[in-house]
Design a protein around this motif. Structure first.
Motif, PDB file in Angstrom:
ATOM      1  N   PRO A 131       0.813  -1.224   0.000  1.00 15.90           N
ATOM      2  CA  PRO A 131       0.000   0.000   0.000  1.00 15.90           C
ATOM      3  C   PRO A 131       0.842   1.268   0.000  1.00 15.90           C
ATOM      4  CG  PRO A 131      -0.961  -1.611   1.480  1.00 15.90           C
ATOM      5  CD  PRO A 131       0.361  -2.179   1.026  1.00 15.90           C
ATOM      6  N   GLU A 132       2.003   1.206   0.687  1.00 18.37           N
ATOM      7  CA  GLU A 132       2.871   2.383   0.724  1.00 18.37           C
ATOM      8  C   GLU A 132       3.407   2.753  -0.651  1.00 18.37           C
ATOM      9  OE1 GLU A 132       3.291   0.285   4.739  1.00 18.37           O
ATOM     10  OE2 GLU A 132       3.140  -0.259   2.613  1.00 18.37           O
ATOM     11  N   HIS A 133       3.556   1.730  -1.516  1.00 19.92           N
ATOM     12  CA  HIS A 133       4.118   1.979  -2.838  1.00 19.92           C
ATOM     13  C   HIS A 133       3.074   1.900  -3.949  1.00 19.92           C
ATOM     14  CE1 HIS A 133       7.738   0.415  -0.543  1.00 19.92           C
ATOM     15  NE2 HIS A 133       8.062   1.662  -0.843  1.00 19.92           N
ATOM     16  N   ALA A 134       1.820   1.797  -3.565  1.00 18.37           N
ATOM     17  CA  ALA A 134       0.737   1.799  -4.556  1.00 18.37           C
ATOM     18  C   ALA A 134       0.614   3.199  -5.161  1.00 18.37           C
ATOM     19  CB  ALA A 134      -0.573   1.385  -3.897  1.00 18.37           C
ATOM     20  N   PRO A 135      -0.083   3.327  -6.283  1.00 15.66           N
ATOM     21  CA  PRO A 135      -0.205   4.642  -6.934  1.00 15.66           C
ATOM     22  C   PRO A 135      -0.711   5.719  -5.981  1.00 15.66           C
ATOM     23  CG  PRO A 135      -1.054   2.939  -8.378  1.00 15.66           C
ATOM     24  CD  PRO A 135      -0.749   2.266  -7.072  1.00 15.66           C
ATOM     25  N   ASN A 136      -0.187   6.920  -6.145  1.00 18.64           N
ATOM     26  CA  ASN A 136      -0.613   8.051  -5.314  1.00 18.64           C
ATOM     27  C   ASN A 136      -1.945   8.638  -5.762  1.00 18.64           C
ATOM     28  OD1 ASN A 136       1.643   8.038  -3.570  1.00 18.64           O
ATOM     29  ND2 ASN A 136       2.872   9.112  -5.119  1.00 18.64           N
ATOM     30  N   GLU A 137      -2.383   8.244  -6.945  1.00 20.86           N
ATOM     31  CA  GLU A 137      -3.670   8.723  -7.445  1.00 20.86           C
ATOM     32  C   GLU A 137      -4.713   7.614  -7.322  1.00 20.86           C
ATOM     33  OE1 GLU A 137      -4.459  11.784  -8.447  1.00 20.86           O
ATOM     34  OE2 GLU A 137      -2.404  12.356  -7.888  1.00 20.86           O
ATOM     35  N   PRO A 138      -5.873   7.902  -6.740  1.00 23.33           N
ATOM     36  CA  PRO A 138      -6.925   6.886  -6.647  1.00 23.33           C
ATOM     37  C   PRO A 138      -7.492   6.544  -8.018  1.00 23.33           C
ATOM     38  CG  PRO A 138      -7.779   9.016  -5.965  1.00 23.33           C
ATOM     39  CD  PRO A 138      -6.301   9.198  -6.163  1.00 23.33           C
ATOM     40  N   GLU A 139      -8.153   5.385  -8.089  1.00 25.45           N
ATOM     41  CA  GLU A 139      -8.777   4.949  -9.337  1.00 25.45           C
ATOM     42  C   GLU A 139     -10.246   4.636  -9.080  1.00 25.45           C
ATOM     43  OE1 GLU A 139      -7.896   1.870 -13.064  1.00 25.45           O
ATOM     44  OE2 GLU A 139      -6.576   1.933 -11.315  1.00 25.45           O
ATOM     45  N   GLN A 140     -11.125   5.206  -9.912  1.00 26.44           N
ATOM     46  CA  GLN A 140     -12.567   4.975  -9.773  1.00 26.44           C
ATOM     47  C   GLN A 140     -13.018   3.857 -10.709  1.00 26.44           C
ATOM     48  OE1 GLN A 140     -11.449   8.247  -9.615  1.00 26.44           O
ATOM     49  NE2 GLN A 140     -12.168   8.665  -7.525  1.00 26.44           N
ATOM     50  N   ILE A 141     -13.852   2.966 -10.186  1.00 25.47           N
ATOM     51  CA  ILE A 141     -14.433   1.899 -10.998  1.00 25.47           C
ATOM     52  C   ILE A 141     -15.913   1.767 -10.647  1.00 25.47           C
ATOM     53  CG2 ILE A 141     -12.243   0.652 -11.038  1.00 25.47           C
ATOM     54  CD1 ILE A 141     -13.564  -1.432  -9.164  1.00 25.47           C
ATOM     55  N   HIS A 172      -3.358  -1.624  -6.552  1.00 26.52           N
ATOM     56  CA  HIS A 172      -3.586  -0.663  -5.473  1.00 26.52           C
ATOM     57  C   HIS A 172      -3.373  -1.240  -4.069  1.00 26.52           C
ATOM     58  CE1 HIS A 172      -5.024   2.640  -8.014  1.00 26.52           C
ATOM     59  NE2 HIS A 172      -5.594   1.707  -8.751  1.00 26.52           N
ATOM     60  N   GLY A 173      -2.741  -2.422  -3.986  1.00 27.47           N
ATOM     61  CA  GLY A 173      -2.369  -2.960  -2.675  1.00 27.47           C
ATOM     62  C   GLY A 173      -3.541  -3.391  -1.822  1.00 27.47           C
ATOM     63  N   ILE A 174      -4.578  -3.952  -2.442  1.00 28.12           N
ATOM     64  CA  ILE A 174      -5.809  -4.303  -1.739  1.00 28.12           C
ATOM     65  C   ILE A 174      -5.878  -5.805  -1.501  1.00 28.12           C
ATOM     66  CG2 ILE A 174      -8.335  -4.429  -2.012  1.00 28.12           C
ATOM     67  CD1 ILE A 174      -8.024  -1.792  -3.674  1.00 28.12           C
ATOM     68  N   VAL A 230     -22.475  -0.132  -8.158  1.00 25.77           N
ATOM     69  CA  VAL A 230     -21.746   0.505  -7.061  1.00 25.77           C
ATOM     70  C   VAL A 230     -20.525   1.217  -7.615  1.00 25.77           C
ATOM     71  CG1 VAL A 230     -20.595   0.138  -4.837  1.00 25.77           C
ATOM     72  CG2 VAL A 230     -22.512  -1.331  -5.498  1.00 25.77           C
ATOM     73  N   LYS A 231     -20.345   2.467  -7.192  1.00 32.51           N
ATOM     74  CA  LYS A 231     -19.154   3.243  -7.552  1.00 32.51           C
ATOM     75  C   LYS A 231     -18.119   3.107  -6.436  1.00 32.51           C
ATOM     76  CE  LYS A 231     -21.027   7.285  -8.044  1.00 32.51           C
ATOM     77  NZ  LYS A 231     -21.194   8.725  -8.390  1.00 32.51           N
ATOM     78  N   LEU A 232     -16.875   2.814  -6.820  1.00 40.50           N
ATOM     79  CA  LEU A 232     -15.824   2.583  -5.843  1.00 40.50           C
ATOM     80  C   LEU A 232     -14.574   3.384  -6.171  1.00 40.50           C
ATOM     81  CD1 LEU A 232     -16.147  -1.292  -5.972  1.00 40.50           C
ATOM     82  CD2 LEU A 232     -16.901   0.098  -4.048  1.00 40.50           C
ATOM     83  N   LYS A 233     -13.846   3.695  -5.120  1.00 36.73           N
ATOM     84  CA  LYS A 233     -12.524   4.327  -5.267  1.00 36.73           C
ATOM     85  C   LYS A 233     -11.491   3.384  -4.658  1.00 36.73           C
ATOM     86  CE  LYS A 233     -11.438   7.789  -2.574  1.00 36.73           C
ATOM     87  NZ  LYS A 233     -11.420   9.171  -2.020  1.00 36.73           N
ATOM     88  N   LEU A 234     -10.458   3.063  -5.429  1.00 39.31           N
ATOM     89  CA  LEU A 234      -9.382   2.202  -4.971  1.00 39.31           C
ATOM     90  C   LEU A 234      -8.171   3.070  -4.667  1.00 39.31           C
ATOM     91  CD1 LEU A 234      -9.721  -0.546  -7.750  1.00 39.31           C
ATOM     92  CD2 LEU A 234     -11.056  -0.277  -5.632  1.00 39.31           C
ATOM     93  N   TYR A 235      -7.655   2.949  -3.433  1.00 39.68           N
ATOM     94  CA  TYR A 235      -6.559   3.843  -3.069  1.00 39.68           C
ATOM     95  C   TYR A 235      -5.749   3.257  -1.922  1.00 39.68           C
ATOM     96  CZ  TYR A 235      -4.059   8.098  -1.676  1.00 39.68           C
ATOM     97  OH  TYR A 235      -3.089   9.020  -1.362  1.00 39.68           O
ATOM     98  N   LYS A 236      -4.517   2.885  -2.196  1.00 41.45           N
ATOM     99  CA  LYS A 236      -3.531   2.480  -1.197  1.00 41.45           C
ATOM    100  C   LYS A 236      -4.097   1.495  -0.167  1.00 41.45           C
ATOM    101  CE  LYS A 236      -0.285   6.306  -1.604  1.00 41.45           C
ATOM    102  NZ  LYS A 236       0.788   5.449  -2.117  1.00 41.45           N
ATOM    103  N   GLY A 237      -4.562   0.347  -0.674  1.00 43.76           N
ATOM    104  CA  GLY A 237      -5.048  -0.705   0.199  1.00 43.76           C
ATOM    105  C   GLY A 237      -6.498  -0.584   0.612  1.00 43.76           C
ATOM    106  N   ASN A 238      -7.155   0.489   0.201  1.00 41.00           N
ATOM    107  CA  ASN A 238      -8.529   0.745   0.624  1.00 41.00           C
ATOM    108  C   ASN A 238      -9.506   0.634  -0.545  1.00 41.00           C
ATOM    109  OD1 ASN A 238      -8.185   1.683   3.534  1.00 41.00           O
ATOM    110  ND2 ASN A 238      -6.763   3.031   2.449  1.00 41.00           N
ATOM    111  N   VAL A 239     -10.718   0.149  -0.225  1.00 40.11           N
ATOM    112  CA  VAL A 239     -11.827   0.137  -1.164  1.00 40.11           C
ATOM    113  C   VAL A 239     -12.894   1.041  -0.574  1.00 40.11           C
ATOM    114  CG1 VAL A 239     -13.486  -1.273  -2.424  1.00 40.11           C
ATOM    115  CG2 VAL A 239     -11.291  -2.253  -1.741  1.00 40.11           C
ATOM    116  N   VAL A 240     -13.128   2.191  -1.207  1.00 35.29           N
ATOM    117  CA  VAL A 240     -14.037   3.207  -0.679  1.00 35.29           C
ATOM    118  C   VAL A 240     -15.271   3.289  -1.564  1.00 35.29           C
ATOM    119  CG1 VAL A 240     -14.296   5.627  -0.026  1.00 35.29           C
ATOM    120  CG2 VAL A 240     -12.060   4.503   0.209  1.00 35.29           C
ATOM    121  N   VAL A 241     -16.436   3.110  -0.952  1.00 36.75           N
ATOM    122  CA  VAL A 241     -17.688   3.233  -1.708  1.00 36.75           C
ATOM    123  C   VAL A 241     -18.010   4.710  -1.885  1.00 36.75           C
ATOM    124  CG1 VAL A 241     -20.158   2.733  -1.733  1.00 36.75           C
ATOM    125  CG2 VAL A 241     -18.551   1.030  -0.842  1.00 36.75           C
TER     126      VAL A 241
END
Length: 429
Positions: A219-229, A265-267, A354-365
């Motif tokens: 997660p520390e080295h995952a992309p610094n920009e989130p990705e929406q799916i 994204h380290g998830i 469902v819309k999701l944001k993937l960011y540094k180990g996290n899955v955010v609805v």
């Protein structure tokens, strides 16, 4: 004794073959005992050089090698029903190893029947869960099958008390061995996940080294920009994944796409101590990338589309019991058939996106939509009545309070009324 005479005496064995040290030595040992050995591998999405495994099995003495592609049925028959009921073991483990075992066992029995094998065999240890899962599946599919479990036979485990004895045996019999001293743990991989256990991980306070994790970026080295799916579900099943640049609709492609996104994204990493079926506690580390995304999305959509009593019954019974059945190896059983027959009915209304944001180990609805009518924006609104009459709640509260008032009056008559906040914890201040 000639190999022909030996095989006539002992019979034909179909061995679950991984290509590793244990099953390669077991293959040679079975030949030594007078069996004819066929080797079986299941392609359940692991990253494996199957050609090299075939060559190695035949070089070790296997009469035949069988590779069965089971990825699609793994996804559609095991993974997706588990997603529909949010299967999870002890609140953390998404059952990646457990889910693959019924598919592999069924593939083995089909080949064993086709090739007239008298026995099936495996390289599972005598302390683990997999010996139970495989053998219960074998017997649930073919009650007459005979199983050879070398690691439970004294003549085998006394002869090979440790890895050094296996290595010596391999060297003496020309078994090719890839040294793995730099990675002192064992792994099991499939399309759903990878597991790590044993070796240095047996100390539950040992932090897994960073180079252990194979599937996911740190997660520390995952992309610094989130990705929406976006994930679209029909009857609780993921039918479409949309990213900024692509769309996936095939069942296997959907899962592969989610795996790729989650890995990037380290998830999906977990590190737990769990309770094995046989009663031993075990430390395990797991990466379940795509499955983690699916679980978050599916559970969120159920909040909007699933009746609350249906959801409660499913969560309290089907989810818990099916997870236990999967973990303990009772997939081919009447109770599993009973439970899975209820899943489609519970998922009839789980339709939407469902819309999701993937960011540094996290899955955010980030949002969800559905054409199902269980959520009414106007009815729920704080800014308009929407057909709801607030005064009707007074009667609801009065009826709900009847038993609480009776309980409170009984306590007052006993001299136990006037409870202070601290009394909840058994202490009077």
């Amino acid at each position: 004794m000639s190999s022909t005479a030996a095989s006539e005496k002992k019979g034909r064995v179909l061995l679950a073959y991984s290509g590793g040290l244990d099953t390669s030595c077991i293959l040679v040992w079975l030949l030594e005992q007078g069996y004819e050995v066929y080797a079986f591998m299941a392609d359940v999405g692991q990253e494996e050089d199957f050609d090299a495994a075939r060559e190695k099995a035949l070089k070790c003495g296997a009469s035949k090698f069988f590779l069965e592609d089971l990825k699609r049925e793994f996804v559609t028959e095991l993974i997706y029903p588990a997603v529909q009921c949010n299967a999870i073991y002890e609140g953390v483990y998404l059952l990646g190893t457990s889910l693959a075992r019924p598919v592999i066992a069924r593939g083995m029995i089909e080949v064993a029947e086709r090739e007239a094998c008298d026995f099936v065999s495996h390289g599972c240890t005598g302390k683990g869960n997999d010996q139970v899962r495989f053998e219960l599946a074998f017997y649930g599919l073919k009650p007459s099958i005979k199983v050879i479990a070398p690691w439970r036979l004294p003549e085998f485990y006394n002869r090979f008390p440790g890895r050094s004895a296996l290595l010596e045996y391999a060297a003496a019999h020309g078994v090719p061995v890839v040294q793995t001293a730099s990675k002192p743990w064992s792994t099991d991989e499939n399309l759903f996940h990878i597991s790590y256990e044993a070796g240095i991980l047996e100390d539950p306070n040992t932090t897994p080294p960073s180079d252990m994790w194979k599937l996911t970026a740190s997660p520390e080295h995952a992309p610094n920009e989130p990705e929406q799916i976006q994930i679209q579900f029909e009857k609780g099943l993921p039918v479409k994944v949309t990213t900024g640049s692509s769309t996936h609709t095939d069942a296997v492609d959907v899962f592969l796409a989610l795996n790729a996104l989650a890995r990037k994204h380290g998830i999906g990493r977990v590190d737990i101590v769990e309770n094995r079926f046989i009663g031993v506690k075990s430390r395990g580390c797991y990466e379940s990338p795509g499955a983690t995304i699916l679980r978050v999305a599916h559970m969120d959509l159920e909040g909007m589309t699933l009746d609350r009593n249906v959801r409660a019954l499913r969560d309290q019974f089907i989810t818990i019991e099916l997870s236990r059945i999967l973990y303990n190896g009772y997939f081919f059983s009447p109770e599993r058939e009973f439970l899975t027959s209820a899943i489609p009915a519970s998922q009839a209304t789980v339709n939407g996106t469902v819309k999701l944001k993937l960011y540094k180990g996290n899955v955010v609805v980030e949002g969800r939509t559905s054409d199902e009518g269980l959520y009414d924006e106007k009815f729920s609104s704080m800014d308009e009545m929407g057909g709801f009459e607030p005064e009707e709640t007074s009667g609801f509260i009065s009826v709900s309070a009847i038993r609480l008032k009776a309980w409170a009056n009984a306590n007052i008559r006993k001299g136990q009324g006037g409870v202070k906040p601290a009394d909840v914890y058994g202490t009077r201040l």
